[in-house]
Design an enzyme around this catalytic site. Structure first.
Site, mmCIF file in Angstrom:
data_model
loop_
_atom_site.group_PDB
_atom_site.id
_atom_site.type_symbol
_atom_site.label_atom_id
_atom_site.label_comp_id
_atom_site.label_asym_id
_atom_site.label_seq_id
_atom_site.Cartn_x
_atom_site.Cartn_y
_atom_site.Cartn_z
ATOM 1 N N ASP A 127 70.944 85.137 109.217
ATOM 2 C CA ASP A 127 71.259 85.752 107.924
ATOM 3 C C ASP A 127 72.585 85.229 107.381
ATOM 4 O O ASP A 127 73.491 84.894 108.150
ATOM 5 C CB ASP A 127 71.315 87.283 108.095
ATOM 6 N N HIS A 150 70.543 77.534 102.266
ATOM 7 C CA HIS A 150 69.361 77.416 103.118
ATOM 8 C C HIS A 150 69.315 76.026 103.762
ATOM 9 O O HIS A 150 68.946 75.889 104.929
ATOM 10 C CB HIS A 150 68.091 77.688 102.318
ATOM 11 N N GLU A 194 58.870 90.577 103.981
ATOM 12 C CA GLU A 194 59.482 91.175 102.791
ATOM 13 C C GLU A 194 60.211 90.135 101.928
ATOM 14 O O GLU A 194 60.618 90.425 100.800
ATOM 15 C CB GLU A 194 60.468 92.283 103.196
ATOM 16 N N LEU A 250 61.865 73.855 126.221
ATOM 17 C CA LEU A 250 62.223 75.038 125.430
ATOM 18 C C LEU A 250 60.997 75.472 124.646
ATOM 19 O O LEU A 250 60.269 74.630 124.117
ATOM 20 C CB LEU A 250 63.354 74.692 124.441
HETATM 21 C C1 IPE Z 1 66.179 89.093 107.509
HETATM 22 O O1 IPE Z 1 67.150 88.816 106.579
HETATM 23 C C2 IPE Z 1 65.074 88.084 107.415
HETATM 24 C C3 IPE Z 1 65.393 86.743 107.880
HETATM 25 C C4 IPE Z 1 66.522 86.381 108.431
HETATM 26 C C5 IPE Z 1 64.333 85.769 107.715
HETATM 27 P P1 IPE Z 1 67.155 89.497 105.126
HETATM 28 O O2 IPE Z 1 68.350 88.963 104.439
HETATM 29 O O3 IPE Z 1 65.850 89.283 104.461
HETATM 30 O O4 IPE Z 1 67.291 91.026 105.484
HETATM 31 P P2 IPE Z 1 67.861 92.239 104.610
HETATM 32 O O5 IPE Z 1 67.130 92.219 103.307
HETATM 33 O O6 IPE Z 1 69.336 92.011 104.417
HETATM 34 O O7 IPE Z 1 67.607 93.462 105.448
HETATM 35 C C1 IPE Z 2 68.881 84.238 105.479
HETATM 36 O O1 IPE Z 2 69.874 84.145 104.529
HETATM 37 C C2 IPE Z 2 67.704 83.344 105.168
HETATM 38 C C3 IPE Z 2 66.475 84.061 104.797
HETATM 39 C C4 IPE Z 2 66.330 85.346 104.773
HETATM 40 C C5 IPE Z 2 65.341 83.248 104.411
HETATM 41 P P1 IPE Z 2 69.849 85.028 103.208
HETATM 42 O O2 IPE Z 2 69.171 84.260 102.121
HETATM 43 O O3 IPE Z 2 69.285 86.367 103.461
HETATM 44 O O4 IPE Z 2 71.404 85.131 102.894
HETATM 45 P P2 IPE Z 2 72.194 86.388 102.318
HETATM 46 O O5 IPE Z 2 71.884 87.557 103.181
HETATM 47 O O6 IPE Z 2 71.716 86.580 100.905
HETATM 48 O O7 IPE Z 2 73.641 85.978 102.399
HETATM 49 MG MG MG Z 3 70.108 88.152 103.983
#
Ligand code: IPE
Ligand code: IPE
Ligand code: MG
Length: 253
Positions: free
Chosen positions: A33, A50, A80, A144
């Site tokens: 995240d 990303h 989600e 792995l």
């Molecule tokens: C969780 O991160 C999903 C992934 C890392 C793929 P999100 O950014 O989607 O989660 P929330 O919305 O903060 O809970």
């Molecule tokens: C995690 O990073 C990647 C996915 C959920 C695909 P985010 O895109 O959720 O990054 P933040 O949480 O908005 O910083």
């Molecule tokens: Mg996120």
């Protein structure tokens, strides 16, 4: 209730390891995240976060076997995450396609076995074909096991398991009284894998966000403020070291 030998907490997954200082996690699962915040802090579009995140994925896969990790599960796209704006979803799908096209050969050369969890039927047919090909190509590798969670959500997974069992019960091939933790685990996307010992989440958020809710029942949780694109071998080693300090009791004493 009769007193019997202590039941195993994780049927079908071997005996849980006894708590021991310096113990190593066999299976590490990561909620990657913070890509968006990484980009925002640099006034860049989210896709750049990303893309940098993919580099952190590469570093983590490379570092894992050296730290004794046998299974690495990465939460790449949740069930989600379709709620995000269409342009971001499409950027993420493009990145997934590019990743599969460009990385599989090297992962295979490095002895990585690939598995996918989540409802992959939602992806386009070319992506599904690439996932199937990658899993088949790398099935015999042992250095792995890399598990990518794609369109994964624990609620969705348990709904699919429940439906599958209901179909079997209706067909008369599964007795309701035969349903137990082992039967449920055999139908989870992670069937045959050990449960995660350690779940890491980056970016300072402290929640599971629908990740491995059944499997992580006794996982140790490590939260770090680092944003995912900054994650590296040292970050993974720190989380593994923190795990080694934990005292796992599985409800015992
Ligand atoms: C969780 O991160 C999903 C992934 C890392 C793929 P999100 O950014 O989607 O989660 P929330 O919305 O903060 O809970
Ligand atoms: C995690 O990073 C990647 C996915 C959920 C695909 P985010 O895109 O959720 O990054 P933040 O949480 O908005 O910083
Ligand atoms: Mg996120």
């Amino acid at each position: 209730m009769s007193l019997r030998a202590a039941p195993k907490i994780t049927p079908g997954h071997g005996t849980p390891r006894a708590a021991a200082a310096g113990a190593m996690p066999r299976h590490v699962a990561i909620i990657m995240d913070g890509n968006g915040r990484w980009a925002k802090a640099r006034h860049l579009p989210r896709i750049m976060g990303h893309r940098k995140g993919v580099e952190a994925v590469r570093r983590t896969i490379e570092a894992a076997p050296d730290l004794g990790i046998e299974v690495l599960t990465l939460y790449a796209f949740s069930s989600e995450n379709w709620r995000r704006p269409a342009d971001e979803v499409s950027d993420l799908m493009g990145l997934l396609r590019l990743y599969l096209q460009t990385e599989i050969a090297e992962l295979h050369a490095n002895g990585v076995r690939m598995r996918f969890i989540g409802d992959t039927t939602a992806f386009s047919t070319d992506v599904i074909a690439m996932l199937e090909k990658a899993a088949a190509l790398t099935a015999g590798n042992t250095r792995l096991t890399l598990v990518l969670a794609l369109n994964y959500g624990a609620h969705d997974e348990l709904v699919r398991v429940t439906r599958a069992m209901a179909v079997e019960v209706a067909a008369g091939t599964l007795a309701p009284s035969a349903i137990d933790a082992t039967e449920i685990e055999a139908r989870l996307d992670t069937a045959g894998l050990p449960p995660p010992d350690l779940v890491i989440r980056t970016s300072g958020e402290q929640r599971l966000s629908n990740f491995l809710m059944w499997q992580a029942a006794y996982a140790e949780l490590v939260f770090t403020d680092e944003l995912w694109p900054d994650f590296d071998k040292a970050s993974l080693a720190r989380a593994v070291a923190a795990f080694g300090q934990r005292d796992r009791r599985y409800g015992g004493r």
